[in-house]
Design an enzyme around this catalytic site. Structure first.
Site, PDB file in Angstrom:
ATOM      1  N   ARG A   1      32.629  38.339  53.019  1.00 20.91           N
ATOM      2  CA  ARG A   1      32.745  38.757  52.161  1.00 20.91           C
ATOM      3  C   ARG A   1      33.074  40.047  51.530  1.00 20.91           C
ATOM      4  O   ARG A   1      32.263  40.074  50.402  1.00 20.91           O
ATOM      5  CB  ARG A   1      33.871  37.662  51.156  1.00 20.91           C
ATOM      6  CG  ARG A   1      35.354  37.829  50.316  1.00 20.91           C
ATOM      7  CD  ARG A   1      35.045  38.910  49.244  1.00 20.91           C
ATOM      8  NE  ARG A   1      36.493  38.598  48.915  1.00 20.91           N
ATOM      9  CZ  ARG A   1      37.405  39.578  48.783  1.00 20.91           C
ATOM     10  NH1 ARG A   1      37.152  41.123  49.625  1.00 20.91           N
ATOM     11  NH2 ARG A   1      38.604  40.310  47.622  1.00 20.91           N
TER      12      ARG A   1
ATOM     13  N   HIS B   1      31.374  23.017  81.275  1.00 20.74           N
ATOM     14  CA  HIS B   1      29.898  23.506  80.137  1.00 20.74           C
ATOM     15  C   HIS B   1      29.426  22.186  79.917  1.00 20.74           C
ATOM     16  O   HIS B   1      30.243  21.911  78.131  1.00 20.74           O
ATOM     17  CB  HIS B   1      30.669  24.458  79.335  1.00 20.74           C
ATOM     18  CG  HIS B   1      29.877  25.391  78.350  1.00 20.74           C
ATOM     19  ND1 HIS B   1      29.938  24.905  77.091  1.00 20.74           N
ATOM     20  CD2 HIS B   1      28.193  25.676  78.276  1.00 20.74           C
ATOM     21  CE1 HIS B   1      29.362  25.570  76.369  1.00 20.74           C
ATOM     22  NE2 HIS B   1      28.729  26.279  77.297  1.00 20.74           N
TER      23      HIS B   1
ATOM     24  N   HIS C   1      20.854  28.979  75.800  1.00 24.61           N
ATOM     25  CA  HIS C   1      20.901  29.154  77.120  1.00 24.61           C
ATOM     26  C   HIS C   1      20.093  30.386  77.827  1.00 24.61           C
ATOM     27  O   HIS C   1      19.604  30.121  78.497  1.00 24.61           O
ATOM     28  CB  HIS C   1      21.243  30.230  77.011  1.00 24.61           C
ATOM     29  CG  HIS C   1      23.298  29.433  76.832  1.00 24.61           C
ATOM     30  ND1 HIS C   1      23.569  29.147  74.851  1.00 24.61           N
ATOM     31  CD2 HIS C   1      24.311  29.109  77.002  1.00 24.61           C
ATOM     32  CE1 HIS C   1      24.586  28.165  75.213  1.00 24.61           C
ATOM     33  NE2 HIS C   1      25.288  28.129  76.765  1.00 24.61           N
TER      34      HIS C   1
ATOM     35  N   CYS D   1      34.176  31.072  49.276  1.00 24.73           N
ATOM     36  CA  CYS D   1      34.763  32.516  48.929  1.00 24.73           C
ATOM     37  C   CYS D   1      35.861  31.622  47.578  1.00 24.73           C
ATOM     38  O   CYS D   1      36.571  30.712  48.493  1.00 24.73           O
ATOM     39  CB  CYS D   1      35.681  32.993  49.685  1.00 24.73           C
ATOM     40  SG  CYS D   1      37.144  34.440  49.192  1.00 24.73           S
TER      41      CYS D   1
ATOM     42  N   TYR E   1      39.614  36.650  40.360  1.00 27.33           N
ATOM     43  CA  TYR E   1      38.890  35.022  40.013  1.00 27.33           C
ATOM     44  C   TYR E   1      39.380  35.507  39.160  1.00 27.33           C
ATOM     45  O   TYR E   1      38.149  33.742  38.456  1.00 27.33           O
ATOM     46  CB  TYR E   1      37.687  35.436  40.173  1.00 27.33           C
ATOM     47  CG  TYR E   1      37.506  36.438  42.246  1.00 27.33           C
ATOM     48  CD1 TYR E   1      38.034  35.372  43.342  1.00 27.33           C
ATOM     49  CD2 TYR E   1      37.167  37.928  41.819  1.00 27.33           C
ATOM     50  CE1 TYR E   1      37.716  36.368  44.212  1.00 27.33           C
ATOM     51  CE2 TYR E   1      36.476  38.233  43.319  1.00 27.33           C
ATOM     52  CZ  TYR E   1      36.844  36.978  44.688  1.00 27.33           C
ATOM     53  OH  TYR E   1      36.780  37.539  46.124  1.00 27.33           O
TER      54      TYR E   1
END
Lengths: 574, 574
Positions: free
Chosen positions: B229, B130, B154, B276, B414
């Site tokens: 997220r 491949h 492809h 994140c 956070y």
């Protein structure tokens, strides 16, 4: 309370492998530290005063509100000086003593002597009683005046009366004369006098930093002990004929006198910390030799600056947003020159210079006074959040340009490299010129090698923290066990006793924070490895260790700061 | 050259204590790696294909210009799909095979089977040939379509012809139907389909990250594998009736339709990396349990975003500098709601929102297409340089306010804390909400536990680096010996083969940099501890180790990234 805690935290200073001397129980509870001006001639240290001082100390602690009034009114102090000193009466009953003799009395073993207005005083017995703690030892063997000028609290009659009790002689007339510096014809002959507390890293050009414990005493660093980093001789600039040229803008060259700078533009005041790129270089030198002055942790200071905004001056010179299409830098040229006539130079990004929130100043005031000669009289650039090297002093010319400054200091110095890069492989073009500095913190009290007595039960750790780019320090973590466990320090962002101002807007936190932790001495520990690390409001953190950030120029040294402190057990005493 | 180097760097993936299997000399020179979807069910891995593939591989290597043309034209691929697949002829000569059976063929030992448009293919023998390397194994046991949609190369007839040679059966009609997701009535029933390569950390709400080695393949992350997220179910928003409300400005409430947002304001395009706050949390979990999704190193991705500038919209709604005297924050409310009707919310500082150089977008395009449902269709905030959590998706309301968002995610989540702070002592008010993120980097190739063959002679290390606040990454250092010695990585800031654009102005470097180092294998080493650390243009550096930055929420995990790689000596082979 403050005094008691301060006393507990006092520590003995000396080289790491300092010799032990006989210790009396009475002084163990309030150890003292001796300032040594450099590692080469680090003064030895011994104790001599006995138990009787315990009582004297206790008495003084009870009534020393004066210490709480400690302020830094340097200039005011100098002005008041001449009147208050009259209270010390000269008398011929005292022997004549040479400065050479005075200089030999710099330790508790040999006595602590100081001079003041021509008198010589043996203050050995007073040291433990000094409300300001061990700082009195900074003056050992020399003159008190520069220190009293910093601390206006001494300008009180009872202080002078107290001093007069310790008089032991008169300084020789010859040495009194010598105290006025002899001027010579070398390019450094017109340099200003400097405060003797400064630790000199290089005399010509002058580079010096204050003792760390003085640094963390004042939120605003007195100008006299603000770190000094000159690249060339201090130029003598006549304020009346001073001209600042602004070039590279559509309006042609704009030339401003000092008076025009002060009157045509609104005065803007900011409190901003400046830091040398080489601050804490000595820690890199311990890993592997670097090239540069061996700065300790005090090539950083904080002042209030007043002046015209660079933005306003550029607008007056024809700046408009169109200019930003072709120009990206603002170059500064100093009036300080080397022997070939080359001036000091540096540049900053244009967007920092013109941004309303960039707060770049063409400053003509430092701490409310004319900027002193060492700091750029009459006008310097103050580029808050940016490495000291771009805060060009004795500013002569400003050039808006497509290019960075071509100066050595912008192109081939003040850049960071990987630890594997050496002088054979370094490509200065491959790294950006340092502008904003990374998060930084250091421990100012206690110093490395200090001794803490077990009977103190607790240790007070003090220091500073600051980050570049206007990023506010939001937390300082302190460890007593080399970084295994951490506690959060208390921070302050104003002088002691003053309410802090409102929080700066995001991205405009230009001033450092001072911090402090008082913690119990760990029960089993014989030694503390005290470590600090700070976090800014982008949550940038300091790297743990020095070797991975080592670089050949020894700049950007901001790993965790570590000091080792010995705990002396009470049963070691005799 | 490119392929050969890629081949050398291919490494075997598996749990750290992966079992050794018999290895044939031919494949040792080009080891392969199998993607395991999670640590819980990490797929075992064996080799089966023999020496004959050496020749097949060599042949393919000689003529695979196609690989160099690899591009990521996801949508184009999907469009072209229907025409090109016609070339695969269905025939009843093949047995009917269930998806269950296909799923058992996910290793070289048991064979690598894939499905494509209802056909089942045993591609075991093709794996080593491949041109795209081991990435083909990501599809093992499942459908090829999602991967081919990512890689337009492809969509060529010869590729389909090649595939047809490996056909072994027809997927059962029932399983073909099952490939279309069954919709139910739960709040997550209308969630979009996701790319199967994603490593799912949580299904409801959906949280997933791409395989690291795919991440570093593309400067622009294809939207399909961009980390996802979500805090709540993906809302279904009708673009025609969509309204965005802007409140808190002198002009009253401004309401904009999607069409108005697109036509009334100039379209602005930026390339920005989102990360994140919990990226790399799994490394903190290894030190001590934290609360949060166990993200690996790929909760970070880079996309091109198009939309209106928030600044322009606020100006249209009546913003003027006067507003900044009373308002300091811009709040965002999403259209995603929990069962009580509470929406997701967050805020950013006003000066970031209104600064001309802040580049905050109300984005309606991601990588040149409508923003996909998982990323905030039809409109999301893109706050470049700022933690993902403030880049509010499915944006419904913007409020200019004196206060930060009162949402849970702004106030009680956070935020960063000291390592000693636990859930009993944490005071969320004591820490600032995360906005700008600190300097970050990670190694995407090889993965931890990979095996490199001594015969490869060298190892290629790849990764990403990024810093918050628009600070440009200026250097990445890579160590093969756990941090003792370092070399500088090559960086790129554009797709392979494309010239990078001009350097971003200072403070506006929103996109990550991908980096790569190829280094000789150290002669004596049996194991490499590969480490990376990045430096941004404020010369912020990553901390060395995780424990001192550990925090109870597992956010801001940016210590040096470390992977261990085993070097297999040639004489181990049989």
């Amino acid at each position: 309370m403050l005094l008691l805690r301060r006393c507990h935290s006092l520590t003995r200073f000396g080289p790491l492998n300092t010799q032990r001397h006989q210790v009396t129980p009475a002084v163990v509870s309030c150890a003292v530290r001796l300032w040594s001006s450099s590692s080469e001639d680090g003064g030895s240290y011994q104790r001599a005063h006995g138990p009787r001082w315990r009582h004297g100390l206790a008495g003084l602690l009870a009534g020393t509100g004066a210490v709480l009034a400690y302020g830094l009114h340097h200039h005011k102090a100098e002005q008041q000086d001449s009147s208050t000193v009259q209270t010390i009466k000269k008398t011929s009953a005292f022997p004549i003593i040479s400065q050479e003799e005075v200089t030999t009395h710099r330790s508790l073993e040999h006595g602590i002597w100081v001079t003041f207005k021509g008198g010589v005083y043996d203050i050995t017995e007073f040291v433990a009683m000094h409300p300001g703690g061990d700082k009195i030892l900074l003056a050992a063997g020399g003159a008190l005046e520069p220190f009293w000028a910093l601390y206006a609290v001494h300008n009180q009659e009872h202080v002078l009366e107290m001093l007069s009790e310790y008089k032991v002689g008169e300084l020789s007339a010859e040495d009194v004369k010598k105290q006025r510096a002899i001027k010579t014809s070398d390019p450094y002959s017109t340099e200003p006098e400097r405060h003797p507390a400064l630790h000199i890293n290089n005399l010509k050009p002058f580079n010096a930093e204050p003792p760390p414990e003085l640094l963390s005493d004042s939120f605003i660093t007195p100008s006299a002990i603000f770190f000094k980093r000159n690249h060339l001789p201090v130029p003598q600039v006549d304020a009346a004929s001073y001209q600042l040229h602004i070039e590279g803008l559509p309006g042609g060259v704009l030339t401003l006198s000092l008076e025009e700078l002060k009157t045509r533009f609104p005065k803007h005041t900011i409190t901003a910390t400046l830091q040398c790129a080489g601050n804490r270089r000595s820690e890199m030198n311990k890993v592997k030799q670097v090239k540069g002055l061996n700065w300790g942790i005090a090539a950083i200071s904080n002042a209030t600056w007043g002046g015209a905004r660079l933005r306003d001056v550029l607008l007056a010179a024809g700046y408009s947003p169109d200019v930003a299409q072709r120009a990206f830098h603002v170059q500064f040229e100093g009036l300080d020159k080397d022997v070939t006539g080359t001036t000091y130079g540096a540049s900053i990004p244009l967007n920092k210079a013109v941004n309303e929130e960039g707060d770049v100043l063409l400053a003509y005031e430092m701490n409310g006074q004319d900027i002193p000669p060492d700091h750029g009289y009459p006008v310097r650039a103050v580029v808050p959040g940016t490495v000291g090297a771009r805060n060009v002093k004795w500013l002569g010319k400003i050039i808006v340009s497509a290019e960075e400054s071509s100066s050595h200091w912008q192109q081939n110095d003040y850049k960071g490299f990987a630890p594997g890069t050496d002088w054979d492989t370094v490509d200065f073009k491959s790294a950006p010129a340092i502008q904003e500095l990374p998060i930084q913190s250091a421990i100012t009290v206690p110093t490395d090698g200090a001794v803490v007595d077990r009977s103190s039960e607790e240790v007070t750790v003090k220091g500073y923290a600051w980050s570049g780019g206007g990023r506010e320090v939001v937390r300082v973590d302190v460890s007593l066990d080399g970084g295994k466990t951490w506690q959060v320090a208390q921070m302050r962002s104003s002088e002691k006793g003053q309410a802090p101002g409102p929080s700066p807007p995001p991205g405009r936190a230009w001033a450092w924070k001072l911090w402090e932790v008082t913690a119990p001495l760990p029960a089993e520990a014989q030694e503390l490895e005290i470590v600090c690390k700070a976090v800014d409001n982008s949550y940038n953190m300091q790297p743990d260790t020095v070797p991975p950030i080592w670089n050949l120029r020894g700049v950007l040294s901001n790993a965790w700061h570590r000091v080792k402190v010995e705990i002396r057990e009470d049963d070691n005493e005799e």
